[in-house]
Enzyme design. Structure first.
Site, PDB file in Angstrom:
ATOM      1  N   GLN A  26      35.386  42.702  39.319  1.00  0.00           N
ATOM      2  CA  GLN A  26      35.355  41.771  38.196  1.00  0.00           C
ATOM      3  C   GLN A  26      36.788  41.614  37.706  1.00  0.00           C
ATOM      4  OE1 GLN A  26      32.916  39.927  37.451  1.00  0.00           O
ATOM      5  NE2 GLN A  26      31.101  40.990  36.692  1.00  0.00           N
ATOM      6  N   SER A  27      37.148  40.438  37.232  1.00  0.00           N
ATOM      7  CA  SER A  27      38.551  40.169  36.929  1.00  0.00           C
ATOM      8  C   SER A  27      39.051  40.883  35.695  1.00  0.00           C
ATOM      9  CB  SER A  27      38.759  38.647  36.764  1.00  0.00           C
ATOM     10  OG  SER A  27      38.471  37.989  37.973  1.00  0.00           O
ATOM     11  N   SER A  28      38.192  41.174  34.738  1.00  0.00           N
ATOM     12  CA  SER A  28      38.651  41.800  33.499  1.00  0.00           C
ATOM     13  C   SER A  28      37.576  42.766  33.008  1.00  0.00           C
ATOM     14  CB  SER A  28      38.935  40.733  32.432  1.00  0.00           C
ATOM     15  OG  SER A  28      37.752  40.045  32.091  1.00  0.00           O
ATOM     16  N   GLN A  31      34.703  41.055  31.395  1.00  0.00           N
ATOM     17  CA  GLN A  31      33.676  40.584  32.321  1.00  0.00           C
ATOM     18  C   GLN A  31      32.790  41.737  32.793  1.00  0.00           C
ATOM     19  OE1 GLN A  31      35.538  38.438  35.500  1.00  0.00           O
ATOM     20  NE2 GLN A  31      36.227  36.764  34.181  1.00  0.00           N
TER      21      GLN A  31
END
Length: 698
Positions: A26-28, A31
């Site tokens: 997941q990018s962050s 998220q």
């Protein structure tokens, strides 16, 4: 066995013999916490691998890159592990929900495709199963990777477009530093809490007084003051807490243009660092900021003051570099701290202090080479002598007329420097033209004509070397050029000439302020210690002065007895004792090396230190006898000798302060008096003499 159709037909026994790797990202962190459904879908791919024939215990889940962006492979340990396993032939299939989960960078994506094709590894996403060795599958995967990178670009552009538009109008709402807040209408105002305002103002006032961020921290902590900070994260977000001042916090306040009433955006840009590939913030010049609006809101200082603070901080920062230039003025008495150069090796000299009774005495030491190579220090120079000489020079030379003349000289030097700079720039341009011409000639020749091509290639290489040499010369001259005085510096120097002598002579002027005065007027001082101390002083206006001073005496030399006193003692010892010599020299006004009045003990110490023969020894050299010698020679007792000297039969000279004498040899015709009591006279006998008879008794 029924033949397989569809995607499952791409799975062979060779693929099933190796392991399956499921990559989850997941990018962050936001998220990860909120987009839980995406995470569930990614873990659900494990069932697809089982359906294709992989046992569950041979499906490896790599989910260590949660919260990491796919824009780069840097800092993504999970992705790097995946690439390693594929490259080593351990992976039969790689599973990812989307191509964007694996990489949003074409370089990383195509590198992974190339390795998968070489290792014969399948790739599976939510849409299907692909074999990178197959042209159609590889083309499709390439298009997906390109679209994934383009999608990331569009997302960024869409999000930043409105942000940049507002920033260029100065209307972007961004977090404010402590001491500034938004009012209900959205305008930036000073924090209504007066305690916070006073703390922020104290930072700028202390920096004005000390000129150093470290000194501000020390002042805060010495006074027991606290610095406010507004929490930006966590459950107490927005709450103001007070904590001891730290150097980083002080620098943040001093460097922030918001406190000068300015709005800015784009002061830092994130760019990958060469070599590491990691992205980090880099400070940009003000002209390259996205937006900068001075006088945007009320501030604690003016923009001019902010610029002056930045220049002062930049000058302080050079003190920690290799050259160690211009550290902030400290409280020590060394007047030339930070601006002294060694006249032997050219390195910058440091300061040492020595305690002399109740005061500190500076010493300038060139020890950079010694620290770096372990060799002896280059030279050391007594600081007080040089400081006094430079101070006298400034008081004498700093007159309004001299200042104007110096500024005129500075303008002339600056004009010459600009002319020389233009000439060097023209040389670089000329060398570049010759290099371009040589390049065009080389490209125009027929490659088969090797004789001509080789000659033209050599000419091109020589022209490139000439360009590099001219550029290097230009850059070196540009970096070593002396700065030109601006109008503010001219005004300060001219005003200083009127008050400088009184300010310099005032004993209440702190050493730190004297150093600031010196730095305003003196560029640097070069010291050479030989038989004398030579100081070459270069003033800011361009003038140069050479000062020569004797080397100060060592401490033992300062306390040494004056030679004329030693000579007088040597002369007086012929006829006088130590006590008599002390009285005579004191009457003449002589004192010891420490400035004390001469005493018999001091004369005795000087006599022994300089190996002078004592008064009794000198009398003995003249043949004068001691008490025992003359008593032995006359064969009389010691008290008799003294008795005879009192009666004037013997003569002598006073030998010491105890009243002892040495005696001249007695004359040959010395009339020796009777020793002892004179004999008593005997009375005459009164009996009648009786004549003795023959044989009778008397």
């Amino acid at each position: 066995m029924d033949p397989l159709f569809g995607p499952a037909a791409k799975v062979t026994a060779a693929h099933l013999a190796r392991d399956a790797y499921l990559y989850i990202r997941q990018s962050s962190l936001k998220q990860v916490l909120n987009n839980t459904e995406s995470t569930v879908r990614q873990y659900g791919l494990k069932e697809r691998a089982i359906a294709l024939g992989w046992p569950a215990d041979r499906i490896h889940v790599i989910d260590t890159d949660q919260g990491q962006s796919g824009a780069s492979a840097a800092d993504r340990e999970g992705f790097q592990r995946l690439v390693t396993e594929v490259g080593m032939g351990h992976a039969g299939i790689v599973l990812g929900l989307e191509v964007s989960r694996l990489a949003r960078n074409n370089t990383d994506w195509h590198r992974l495709l190339e390795i998968c094709a070489m290792a014969g590894t399948l790739i599976l996403d939510e849409d299907g199963l692909y074999d990178p060795c197959d042209f159609n599958d590889r083309l499709l995967l390439g298009l997906k990777g390109t679209m994934s990178e383009a999608e990331l670009h569009l997302l960024k552009a869409r999000l930043r477009g409105g942000q940049l538009s507002k920033a260029r109008r100065g209307e972007l709402i961004s977090p404010l530093p402590i001491g500034l807040v938004y009012d209900p209408s959205g305008k930036v105002v000073l924090d209504p809490d007066t305690a916070i305002q006073q703390a922020i103002r104290a930072v700028f006032e202390l920096f004005d007084a000390t000129g150093s961020a470290t000194a501000v921290v020390k002042s805060f902590n010495a006074e027991g003051l606290r610095l406010p900070r507004r929490l930006a994260h966590g459950p107490d977000k927005g709450k103001v807490v007070w904590a001891p001042a730290q150097h980083s916090r002080i620098l943040q306040i001093l460097h922030n243009p918001r406190y000068a009433g300015a709005f800015f955006y784009g002061r830092y840009q994130h760019r990958p660092t060469p070599g590491t590939g990691k992205s980090g913030p880099r400070l940009q010049p003000r002209e390259q900021w996205v937006a900068f609006f001075p006088d945007h809101h009320p501030g604690y200082i003016t923009l001019e003051k902010y610029d002056a603070n930045q220049a002062k901080l930049a000058a302080n920062a050079t003190a920690h570099g290799k050259d160690r230039r211009h550290g902030p003025p400290r409280e020590g008495p060394a007047l030339l701290q930070g601006i002294v150069l060694c006249g032997i090796c050219g390195r910058r000299m440091t300061v040492r202090y020595h305690q002399r009774k109740d005061r500190l005495e500076p010493e300038y030491v060139c020890q950079a080479k010694g620290i770096q190579y372990g060799s002896p220090i280059c030279q050391r120079v007594h600081g007080a002598v040089v400081d006094d000489a430079v101070g006298d020079l400034l008081v004498t030379a700093l007159t309004p007329h001299a200042i104007q003349a110096a500024l005129a000289v500075a303008d002339e030097l600056a004009a010459r420097a600009e002319e020389a700079d233009r000439l060097r720039a023209a040389a670089v341009e000329r060398a570049q033209y010759q290099a371009d011409l040589a390049r065009r000639r080389y490209l125009a020749v027929d490659p088969d004509n090797r004789l001509v091509a080789t000659s033209l290639e050599a000419d091109w290489n020589q022209a490139l070397r000439d360009v590099a040499e001219a550029t290097d010369t230009y850059e070196k001259a540009k970096n070593t050029a002396t700065g030109v005085l601006d109008d503010a510096q001219r005004a300060r120097i001219t005003a200083l000439a009127r008050d400088f002598p009184a300010l310099w002579a005032n004993p209440d002027t702190p050493d730190r302020e004297r150093k600031r005065l010196v730095r305003l007027l003196v560029t640097d001082v070069t010291l050479i210690r030989a038989e004398q101390i030579t100081a070459h002083v270069r003033l800011t206006g361009g003038q140069e002065h050479t000062l020569v001073r004797p080397i100060p005496l060592a401490s033992w030399q300062i306390r040494q007895t004056p030679p004329e006193v030693v000579a007088a003692i040597d002369q007086l010892l012929d006829d006088h004792t130590d006590g008599q010599i002390a009285a005579i020299l004191t009457e003449r006004g002589h004192v010891s090396g420490l400035g004390q009045a001469l005493s018999p003990g001091i004369v005795k110490h000087i006599r022994r230190a300089y190996r002078l023969r004592s008064h009794p020894q000198r009398l003995a050299d003249q043949g004068i006898l001691s008490l025992r010698e003359i008593a032995r020679q006359l064969d009389i007792g010691l008290s008799t000798v003294k008795h005879w000297r009192d009666r004037g039969l013997l003569t002598g000279r006073l030998a010491n302060d105890k009243g002892e004498y040495l005696y001249h040899p007695p004359p040959p015709d010395l009339a020796r008096p009777r020793i002892g009591r004179p004999p008593r006279p005997r009375p005459a006998p009164d009996e009648t003499p009786i004549e003795s008879a023959q044989g009778g008794a008397v």
